[in-house]
Design a protein around this motif. Sequence first.
Motif, PDB file in Angstrom:
ATOM      1  N   ARG A  55       0.834  -1.202   0.000  1.00 45.09           N
ATOM      2  CA  ARG A  55       0.000   0.000   0.000  1.00 45.09           C
ATOM      3  C   ARG A  55       0.872   1.258   0.000  1.00 45.09           C
ATOM      4  O   ARG A  55       0.564   2.242  -0.692  1.00 45.09           O
ATOM      5  N   ALA A  56       1.967   1.240   0.764  1.00 41.89           N
ATOM      6  CA  ALA A  56       2.857   2.395   0.808  1.00 41.89           C
ATOM      7  C   ALA A  56       3.494   2.641  -0.557  1.00 41.89           C
ATOM      8  O   ALA A  56       3.643   3.799  -0.980  1.00 41.89           O
ATOM      9  N   ALA A  57       3.863   1.566  -1.251  1.00 45.38           N
ATOM     10  CA  ALA A  57       4.470   1.713  -2.571  1.00 45.38           C
ATOM     11  C   ALA A  57       3.483   2.300  -3.570  1.00 45.38           C
ATOM     12  O   ALA A  57       3.838   3.161  -4.392  1.00 45.38           O
ATOM     13  N   VAL A  58       2.227   1.855  -3.499  1.00 47.84           N
ATOM     14  CA  VAL A  58       1.195   2.382  -4.399  1.00 47.84           C
ATOM     15  C   VAL A  58       0.924   3.849  -4.089  1.00 47.84           C
ATOM     16  O   VAL A  58       0.815   4.686  -4.993  1.00 47.84           O
ATOM     17  N   ASP A  59       0.836   4.190  -2.801  1.00 44.37           N
ATOM     18  CA  ASP A  59       0.605   5.580  -2.408  1.00 44.37           C
ATOM     19  C   ASP A  59       1.743   6.489  -2.873  1.00 44.37           C
ATOM     20  O   ASP A  59       1.525   7.676  -3.175  1.00 44.37           O
ATOM     21  N   ALA A  60       2.960   5.930  -2.919  1.00 43.36           N
ATOM     22  CA  ALA A  60       4.121   6.722  -3.335  1.00 43.36           C
ATOM     23  C   ALA A  60       4.242   6.821  -4.849  1.00 43.36           C
ATOM     24  O   ALA A  60       5.163   7.484  -5.350  1.00 43.36           O
TER      25      ALA A  60
END
Length: 280
Positions: A216-221
């Motif tokens: 999720r953090a990678a997608v948000d970034a």
Amino acid sequence: MPVNLPTNLLRSFVAIVDTGSMLHASERVFVSQSALSLQIKRLEELLQQALFHREGRRLTLTPSGELMLDYARKVLNLHDEAVAAVTAGQFTGPARIGMVQDFAEMLLSGLLARFAELHPDAQLYSRVAGTAELLGQLENRQLDIVLGFSANNDPSAIASTPMAWYGKPELAQQDVVQIAVLEPPCRFREAAIRALEDAGRPYRISVETPNLTALRAAVDAGLGLTCRTPLFLRDAPLTESGLPNLPNVSCILQTAPGLDGPTGQLAKLAREVVTALQPA
């Protein structure tokens, strides 16, 4: 004086034989591998006999171990029969539930808190892993309840929802689609890759992780697009992005046969919570 053999030592001994390894046995009896090793050492000291031949990590029974295994099973069967008879159906063991990461992030605290309120004296064991691993543990009687994902036509489905694309819209317009995925085996990873390949869209895996929070953090970034379900990612999915359509996925609930008491209640609560997530 006669030697007293604690039943927990016998149970650990049988678990090692039945599962074939210290690792799998430790998951069955809920102790660490180092504690399990100490339990077997203690049992051998009490019997003054070696129960296993040790060849590296490989364990095989000695003649004394073969003889002890038969008696250990009889003792444990009689012990469990006596406990069941005396407690007359009262709850004595842990309720063991396994769930995939999506369910764990959304449901774990609320579901288990409700269970604890209803059964404050009950023991609880939870395991977070992939669906295939959890179903294997259910089959091996290491879990009582499994919440996971499966194909849309799975007979054990309790909810069905479409998969969707998530991420920064501009990534969908790139000539080579960058995707962020969980490590295999992962149903969502497979669906995303198959959809892109069937549509003839070039892609590149830019992020691969075993952890849903990191995904999720990678997608948000903006590091890649991913494929999940709106039941568990509350952000708005991409629409009219030019990306290929994705299939539906089933949320499944499978249980061990004959659940009753608090464990049966936990299965009922899990079903209610998951079905309530599905849009009307």
